[in-house]
Design a protein around this motif. Sequence first.
Motif, PDB file in Angstrom:
ATOM      1  N   LYS A  18     -10.780  -1.855  -9.204  1.00  0.00           N
ATOM      2  CA  LYS A  18     -11.726  -2.925  -8.903  1.00  0.00           C
ATOM      3  C   LYS A  18     -11.865  -2.992  -7.392  1.00  0.00           C
ATOM      4  N   ALA A  19     -13.115  -3.241  -6.952  1.00  0.00           N
ATOM      5  CA  ALA A  19     -13.350  -3.260  -5.505  1.00  0.00           C
ATOM      6  C   ALA A  19     -14.401  -4.303  -5.166  1.00  0.00           C
ATOM      7  N   GLU A  20     -14.258  -4.885  -3.948  1.00  0.00           N
ATOM      8  CA  GLU A  20     -15.192  -5.899  -3.475  1.00  0.00           C
ATOM      9  C   GLU A  20     -16.170  -5.268  -2.488  1.00  0.00           C
ATOM     10  N   VAL A  21     -17.447  -5.634  -2.625  1.00  0.00           N
ATOM     11  CA  VAL A  21     -18.470  -5.114  -1.725  1.00  0.00           C
ATOM     12  C   VAL A  21     -18.316  -5.793  -0.370  1.00  0.00           C
ATOM     13  N   LEU A  22     -18.057  -4.960   0.672  1.00  0.00           N
ATOM     14  CA  LEU A  22     -17.844  -5.483   2.019  1.00  0.00           C
ATOM     15  C   LEU A  22     -19.090  -5.332   2.887  1.00  0.00           C
ATOM     16  N   ALA A  23     -19.831  -4.253   2.678  1.00  0.00           N
ATOM     17  CA  ALA A  23     -21.026  -4.006   3.498  1.00  0.00           C
ATOM     18  C   ALA A  23     -22.026  -3.183   2.695  1.00  0.00           C
ATOM     19  N   ILE A  24     -23.311  -3.378   3.010  1.00  0.00           N
ATOM     20  CA  ILE A  24     -24.378  -2.648   2.311  1.00  0.00           C
ATOM     21  C   ILE A  24     -25.238  -1.930   3.340  1.00  0.00           C
ATOM     22  N   GLU A  25     -25.367  -0.614   3.183  1.00  0.00           N
ATOM     23  CA  GLU A  25     -26.253   0.192   4.011  1.00  0.00           C
ATOM     24  C   GLU A  25     -27.359   0.755   3.117  1.00  0.00           C
ATOM     25  N   ASP A  26     -28.289   1.497   3.717  1.00  0.00           N
ATOM     26  CA  ASP A  26     -29.422   2.015   2.945  1.00  0.00           C
ATOM     27  C   ASP A  26     -28.995   2.993   1.851  1.00  0.00           C
ATOM     28  N   LYS A  27     -27.980   3.790   2.144  1.00  0.00           N
ATOM     29  CA  LYS A  27     -27.610   4.852   1.225  1.00  0.00           C
ATOM     30  C   LYS A  27     -26.217   4.711   0.625  1.00  0.00           C
ATOM     31  N   GLN A  28     -25.506   3.613   0.933  1.00  0.00           N
ATOM     32  CA  GLN A  28     -24.149   3.478   0.390  1.00  0.00           C
ATOM     33  C   GLN A  28     -23.634   2.043   0.492  1.00  0.00           C
ATOM     34  N   LEU A  29     -22.591   1.796  -0.292  1.00  0.00           N
ATOM     35  CA  LEU A  29     -21.847   0.541  -0.221  1.00  0.00           C
ATOM     36  C   LEU A  29     -20.474   0.838   0.375  1.00  0.00           C
ATOM     37  N   THR A  30     -19.966  -0.103   1.172  1.00  0.00           N
ATOM     38  CA  THR A  30     -18.571  -0.038   1.623  1.00  0.00           C
ATOM     39  C   THR A  30     -17.812  -1.097   0.836  1.00  0.00           C
ATOM     40  N   VAL A  31     -16.717  -0.688   0.196  1.00  0.00           N
ATOM     41  CA  VAL A  31     -15.967  -1.606  -0.672  1.00  0.00           C
ATOM     42  C   VAL A  31     -14.496  -1.588  -0.278  1.00  0.00           C
ATOM     43  N   GLY A  32     -13.817  -2.715  -0.574  1.00  0.00           N
ATOM     44  CA  GLY A  32     -12.369  -2.791  -0.399  1.00  0.00           C
ATOM     45  C   GLY A  32     -11.713  -2.699  -1.756  1.00  0.00           C
ATOM     46  N   ILE A  33     -10.817  -1.727  -1.906  1.00  0.00           N
ATOM     47  CA  ILE A  33     -10.161  -1.518  -3.196  1.00  0.00           C
ATOM     48  C   ILE A  33      -9.089  -2.589  -3.370  1.00  0.00           C
ATOM     49  N   GLU A  34      -9.223  -3.316  -4.459  1.00  0.00           N
ATOM     50  CA  GLU A  34      -8.339  -4.459  -4.720  1.00  0.00           C
ATOM     51  C   GLU A  34      -6.878  -4.019  -4.804  1.00  0.00           C
ATOM     52  N   GLY A  35      -6.007  -4.791  -4.059  1.00  0.00           N
ATOM     53  CA  GLY A  35      -4.560  -4.573  -4.139  1.00  0.00           C
ATOM     54  C   GLY A  35      -4.062  -3.375  -3.377  1.00  0.00           C
ATOM     55  N   THR A  36      -4.934  -2.732  -2.553  1.00  0.00           N
ATOM     56  CA  THR A  36      -4.487  -1.537  -1.827  1.00  0.00           C
ATOM     57  C   THR A  36      -4.616  -1.684  -0.324  1.00  0.00           C
ATOM     58  N   GLY A  37      -5.508  -2.533   0.139  1.00  0.00           N
ATOM     59  CA  GLY A  37      -5.710  -2.692   1.562  1.00  0.00           C
ATOM     60  C   GLY A  37      -6.495  -1.555   2.178  1.00  0.00           C
ATOM     61  N   VAL A  38      -7.129  -0.719   1.354  1.00  0.00           N
ATOM     62  CA  VAL A  38      -7.934   0.389   1.875  1.00  0.00           C
ATOM     63  C   VAL A  38      -9.376   0.243   1.398  1.00  0.00           C
ATOM     64  N   GLU A  39     -10.239   0.957   2.111  1.00  0.00           N
ATOM     65  CA  GLU A  39     -11.656   0.873   1.793  1.00  0.00           C
ATOM     66  C   GLU A  39     -12.142   2.162   1.134  1.00  0.00           C
ATOM     67  N   GLY A  40     -13.293   2.039   0.518  1.00  0.00           N
ATOM     68  CA  GLY A  40     -13.928   3.198  -0.102  1.00  0.00           C
ATOM     69  C   GLY A  40     -15.436   3.112   0.061  1.00  0.00           C
ATOM     70  N   VAL A  41     -16.097   4.196  -0.296  1.00  0.00           N
ATOM     71  CA  VAL A  41     -17.545   4.273  -0.163  1.00  0.00           C
ATOM     72  C   VAL A  41     -18.158   4.619  -1.520  1.00  0.00           C
ATOM     73  N   VAL A  42     -19.246   3.942  -1.866  1.00  0.00           N
ATOM     74  CA  VAL A  42     -20.002   4.232  -3.097  1.00  0.00           C
ATOM     75  C   VAL A  42     -21.399   4.696  -2.680  1.00  0.00           C
ATOM     76  N   PRO A  43     -21.706   5.998  -2.729  1.00  0.00           N
ATOM     77  CA  PRO A  43     -23.051   6.489  -2.374  1.00  0.00           C
ATOM     78  C   PRO A  43     -24.100   5.932  -3.333  1.00  0.00           C
ATOM     79  N   LEU A  44     -25.322   5.866  -2.862  1.00  0.00           N
ATOM     80  CA  LEU A  44     -26.422   5.323  -3.665  1.00  0.00           C
ATOM     81  C   LEU A  44     -26.544   6.031  -5.018  1.00  0.00           C
ATOM     82  N   LYS A  45     -26.438   7.369  -5.013  1.00  0.00           N
ATOM     83  CA  LYS A  45     -26.605   8.126  -6.256  1.00  0.00           C
ATOM     84  C   LYS A  45     -25.491   7.884  -7.266  1.00  0.00           C
ATOM     85  N   GLU A  46     -24.349   7.256  -6.774  1.00  0.00           N
ATOM     86  CA  GLU A  46     -23.228   6.992  -7.674  1.00  0.00           C
ATOM     87  C   GLU A  46     -23.198   5.548  -8.161  1.00  0.00           C
TER      88      GLU A  46
END
Length: 412
Positions: A18-46
């Motif tokens: 589970k991850a929280e949306v931290l930022a929104i760009e044109d081609k991707q989302l930046t999310v924080g992965i719950e319980g880990t303290g690290v971030e991830g990226v979700v590309p638009l196509k995904e």
Amino acid sequence: MADALNSVSTVKVGDVVKAEVLAIEDKQLTVGIEGTGVEGVVPLKELSTQPVDDIHTEAKIGDELELVVISTIGKDKENGQYLLSKRRLEAQKVWADIQKEYEAGNTITAPVTSVVKGGLVVNAGVRGFVPASMVADHFVEDLNQYKGQELEFKIVEIDATENRLILSHRAVIEASKAEARKEIFAKLAVGDVLEGKVARLTNFGAFVDLGGVDGLVHVSQISFDRVDKPSDVLKVGQEVKVKVLNLDEEKNRISLSIKAALPEPWDDIEDKAAEGSVLTGTVRRLTNFGAFVEVFPGVEGLVHISQISHEHIGTPQEVLSEGQEVQVKVLSVDPSAHRLQLSIKALTEAPAGSNDNNNDQPRRNNSNNNRGGRGRRNEGSHTQIPAEYQQDDSGFSLGDILGDALKDAAKD
């Protein structure tokens, strides 16, 4: 810092997080992965199994998403990120649902998204492929007509591990027609006249939809007039009245006729072609003894060779050709026998000095070779009818074909 590094090691490719949306760009989302303290990226196509035009319609800051980890980004775990996908997680659920439908023998409905070499691509939540041979129950020359359509499919083959989904629309059509065919054959009888719609055209005829089942109207059964190609007189989607000629349930064949559902062409022929009337017709057949002229669709009359011209001719082909338009005068009409005796020369004046007095009598041979007795017959005599014409199937008797030449021969 040590705790943060340890938490990173707990995130592995393939994990559902589970991850929280931290930022929104044109081609991707930046999310924080719950319980880990690290971030991830979700590309638009995904983001979705469906095409996404505007990323803001799929998420907003603060949304919590369920995602699957598909890879890592960079080698620095402390500052590293993960590549995540919502689409692939949805696809896993779609594959599971399709698998259940497949095992239950159910069909699925999906839109056709594109046409590729060899078939159709559909969006069933996952990519599905329909081979060209499985699109319809007949050959389809242009598959582009299906693009954008939502169709029902039978699942032929499924392999989620290979992302392989093979579908068939033809199987759905055949199953539907098989059911409809049973109902049609149960209530139809030879001789029935009913309404249908032209489903498709071929060089040899037209297939008419009778309500889920197609019957064939052979090209010879389309019209009393001559038809070279069904497409010359019919259009796909056109409503037509047909008569049932034959039913073969074993071979799933229904033979139909359009012209048999039309009025008989010889009906009221005495009014349409009254004796003495002048008609315009088309030369359809030429024989040694005359020409058959079509004056109405399905109605032909005979112009005996002696009624073609005031001038002497050896064969009708000397002055007439098939397909030629001519004017004719009706000499006699016999509705019961389907016979019309016609004349072309009766509409023209005899040349000056001609022995032909235009009394509708064939010319006789007055050469010196025939004087003073029977003599020998002129080699060009019109009374010499070849054997193959002595039993003509046109409805005209031998007497009709020979005309008054029989009387002349008897006098010689």
